[in-house]
Enzyme design. Structure first.
Site, PDB file in Angstrom:
ATOM      1  N   ASN A  46      32.914 -46.758  -9.401  1.00 55.78           N
ATOM      2  CA  ASN A  46      31.820 -47.869  -9.358  1.00 55.78           C
ATOM      3  C   ASN A  46      32.449 -49.149  -9.997  1.00 55.78           C
ATOM      4  OD1 ASN A  46      29.234 -46.606  -8.367  1.00 55.78           O
ATOM      5  ND2 ASN A  46      29.093 -45.509 -10.378  1.00 55.78           N
ATOM      6  N   HIS A  47      31.673 -50.189  -9.979  1.00 58.81           N
ATOM      7  CA  HIS A  47      32.220 -51.307 -10.568  1.00 58.81           C
ATOM      8  C   HIS A  47      31.612 -51.198 -11.901  1.00 58.81           C
ATOM      9  CE1 HIS A  47      33.302 -53.979  -7.214  1.00 58.81           C
ATOM     10  NE2 HIS A  47      32.275 -53.314  -6.552  1.00 58.81           N
TER      11      HIS A  47
END
Length: 174
Positions: A98-99
């Site tokens: 995930n960012h």
């Protein structure tokens, strides 16, 4: 060196061969893809099917058990463990990272990725429907069914049937 050769063979040729269920040449195409992944994955049992255009990066730390199959156009990241007798339909996407977004002072695109997730584990005898999306670190327990189009954001008990976006328990198989 050997692993690189089979990665080139898989991504350059084998992934484009006809689908495993195609008449006449499907079995041969599937056998070629399986031959490649047995030399790429960390562990590979007696696999039933690896269909067209399955993407698995370098295959690092991927394990797949006996009689399991991966549907066409699926994305399987490194650090994924697939048990025995697992059926994966087409277009299953397992997300690996995930960012990061913790700072509001910096644009999210400059914060990098959060890569500290546990492996994705799919235990034995599971059925993953078409176009299922799994967020990082999911643990699908034995005997579970994930309905088509589900977005799996949390873990459920053994023998669960789940579906929806986000996925919710529909019922238990036991």
């Amino acid at each position: 060196m050997k692993k690189k050769f089979f990665l080139i063979l898989y991504y350059g040729l084998a992934q484009y061969l006809p689908d495993s269920y195609s008449p006449f040449v499907g079995r041969l195409a599937n056998a070629i893809r399986i031959f490649c992944v047995k030399r790429i994955f960390k562990k590979c049992g007696k696999v039933s099917a690896i269909n067209r255009k399955v993407y698995f990066g370098t295959g690092k730390d991927i394990e797949i058990g006996d009689y399991s199959s991966i549907g066409r156009d699926s994305i399987i990241p490194k650090n994924t463990i697939i048990g025995k007798y697992v059926m994966m339909a087409p277009e299953v996407h397992i997300v690996s990272d995930n960012h990061s977004f913790s700072s509001t002072e910096m644009p999210m695109c400059f914060q990098g990725a959060n890569k500290n997730h546990p492996p994705t584990i799919i235990e034995d005898d599971c059925w993953i429907g078409v176009r299922v999306i799994m967020t990082p670190g999911r643990h699908i327990k034995r005997g579970s069914i994930i309905a088509a189009g589900a977005v799996l954001t949390k873990n459920f008990d053994e023998y669960s049937i789940v579906g929806g976006n986000p996925a919710k328990l529909i019922r238990s198989r036991i």
